[in-house]
Design a protein around this motif. Structure first.
Motif, mmCIF file in Angstrom:
data_model
loop_
_atom_site.group_PDB
_atom_site.id
_atom_site.type_symbol
_atom_site.label_atom_id
_atom_site.label_comp_id
_atom_site.label_asym_id
_atom_site.label_seq_id
_atom_site.Cartn_x
_atom_site.Cartn_y
_atom_site.Cartn_z
ATOM 1 N N VAL A 108 0.817 -1.322 0.058
ATOM 2 C CA VAL A 108 -0.019 -0.107 0.026
ATOM 3 C C VAL A 108 0.808 1.313 0.053
ATOM 4 N N ALA A 109 2.110 1.084 0.480
ATOM 5 C CA ALA A 109 3.063 2.278 0.445
ATOM 6 C C ALA A 109 3.290 2.469 -0.935
ATOM 7 N N ASP A 110 3.440 1.660 -1.746
ATOM 8 C CA ASP A 110 3.621 1.839 -3.294
ATOM 9 C C ASP A 110 2.503 2.225 -3.946
ATOM 10 N N LEU A 111 1.190 2.158 -3.282
ATOM 11 C CA LEU A 111 -0.279 2.791 -3.835
ATOM 12 C C LEU A 111 -0.075 4.472 -3.530
ATOM 13 N N GLY A 112 0.697 4.760 -2.561
ATOM 14 C CA GLY A 112 0.593 5.987 -2.123
ATOM 15 C C GLY A 112 -0.045 6.453 -0.806
ATOM 16 N N ILE A 113 -0.369 5.213 -0.076
ATOM 17 C CA ILE A 113 -0.932 5.210 1.168
ATOM 18 C C ILE A 113 0.327 5.225 2.427
ATOM 19 N N LEU A 114 0.417 6.270 3.172
ATOM 20 C CA LEU A 114 1.437 6.170 4.004
ATOM 21 C C LEU A 114 0.965 6.221 5.644
ATOM 22 N N SER A 115 -0.453 6.702 6.003
ATOM 23 C CA SER A 115 -0.897 6.570 7.073
ATOM 24 C C SER A 115 -2.332 5.860 7.265
ATOM 25 N N VAL A 116 -2.606 5.020 8.247
ATOM 26 C CA VAL A 116 -3.676 4.393 8.175
ATOM 27 C C VAL A 116 -4.287 4.314 9.824
ATOM 28 N N TYR A 135 -7.553 6.194 5.550
ATOM 29 C CA TYR A 135 -6.169 6.372 4.750
ATOM 30 C C TYR A 135 -5.899 7.944 4.543
ATOM 31 N N ALA A 136 -4.496 8.208 4.596
ATOM 32 C CA ALA A 136 -3.981 9.345 3.972
ATOM 33 C C ALA A 136 -2.774 9.202 3.186
ATOM 34 N N PRO A 137 -2.236 10.245 2.433
ATOM 35 C CA PRO A 137 -1.153 9.893 1.857
ATOM 36 C C PRO A 137 0.027 10.768 2.337
ATOM 37 N N GLN A 138 -0.073 11.232 3.798
ATOM 38 C CA GLN A 138 0.999 11.927 4.696
ATOM 39 C C GLN A 138 1.501 10.943 5.519
ATOM 40 N N VAL A 139 2.668 11.303 6.141
ATOM 41 C CA VAL A 139 3.060 10.412 7.124
ATOM 42 C C VAL A 139 2.636 11.035 8.420
#
Length: 242
Positions: A108-116, A135-139
């Motif tokens: 999922v990191a490869d998909l652009g999901i960094l926070s869950v 889900y979010a794209p930011q850390v």
């Protein structure tokens, strides 16, 4: 938001969810509203406990979430999968460095999901229905306030799902009663049976064919085909032979 504003938001939210006509629409609306209500959330999905899976994807705000939730189900790992199984909240600050669910997190990191953030969806009786997946794209996208907001939102969402299922069950029960009644009427008209005798025919055929009475009735009503010959009707209702 101050307490008065929050109370109004959640009152409007509850009315919105209860206005949905069935469970799929309720689930879709929950996912949409989660993005609006939880500040750090960019995408949202729902995993449900079903007879087929402990974490079956139920709704999402888009293909990215659908893929992430499907991966959790197929890999049988991930924060939302574990939330659906264990009834615990899970949070990931950075999927690239979290090692609790290594295969899923890397994909999922490869998909652009960094926070869950995954929180429980509980029914009115406290039963675990599944998980709300945020889900979010930011850390480190989710703060402590976001976590509290997610739990509050999930409480309303779980209640709405429970009510939707209850209403759907009542509708299905009414439809079943109607189908069985119509089928009985058709048997009464064709064979001159009483109401109880007509039901005996349906029950006998249900038992012998390992089919639900409702499905036997539906076959009669929808296809116009009767499940028994006149002789078979007599066997199912022996009092007719006298």
């Amino acid at each position: 938001m101050n307490p008065v504003e929050r109370a109004k938001v959640y009152a409007d939210l509850s009315r919105d969810l209860l206005a949905q006509k069935n469970e799929p629409l309720t689930l879709e609306r929950i996912a949409e509203l989660a993005v609006q209500v939880v500040p750090g959330c960019e995408w949202a999905g729902i995993s449900l406990r079903t007879a087929r899976s402990p974490a079956e994807p139920g709704a999402s705000t888009g293909p990215l979430v659908q893929r992430a939730d499907e991966l959790q189900e197929s890999l049988q790992q991930g924060p939302c999968y574990d939330t659906s199984v264990e009834n615990e909240t899970h949070i990931i600050g950075d999927t690239r460095t979290d090692h609790r669910w290594p295969e899923w997190a890397a994909r999922v990191a490869d998909l652009g999901i960094l926070s869950v953030l995954s929180v429980q969806l509980l029914g009115a009786e406290g039963e675990l229905l599944g998980a709300l997946n945020l889900y979010a794209p930011q850390v480190n996208a989710f703060s402590r306030n976001d976590l509290d907001e997610a739990h509050l939102f999930a409480a309303h969402a779980g209640g709405a799902i429970g009510i939707s299922r209850e209403v759907s069950g009542l509708r299905e029960a009414l439809r079943s009663r109607h189908l069985i009644g119509v089928a009985q009427g058709m048997l009464i008209q064709r064979y001159g049976l009483t109401l109880d005798q007509a039901f005996n025919v349906l029950a006998r055929h249900s038992q012998e064919s390992n089919t639900k009475v409702r499905d036997v009735a539906a076959q009669i009503v929808e296809d116009g085909s009767l499940p028994a010959t006149h002789d078979e009707v007599r066997v199912a209702s022996p009092e007719l032979a006298n």
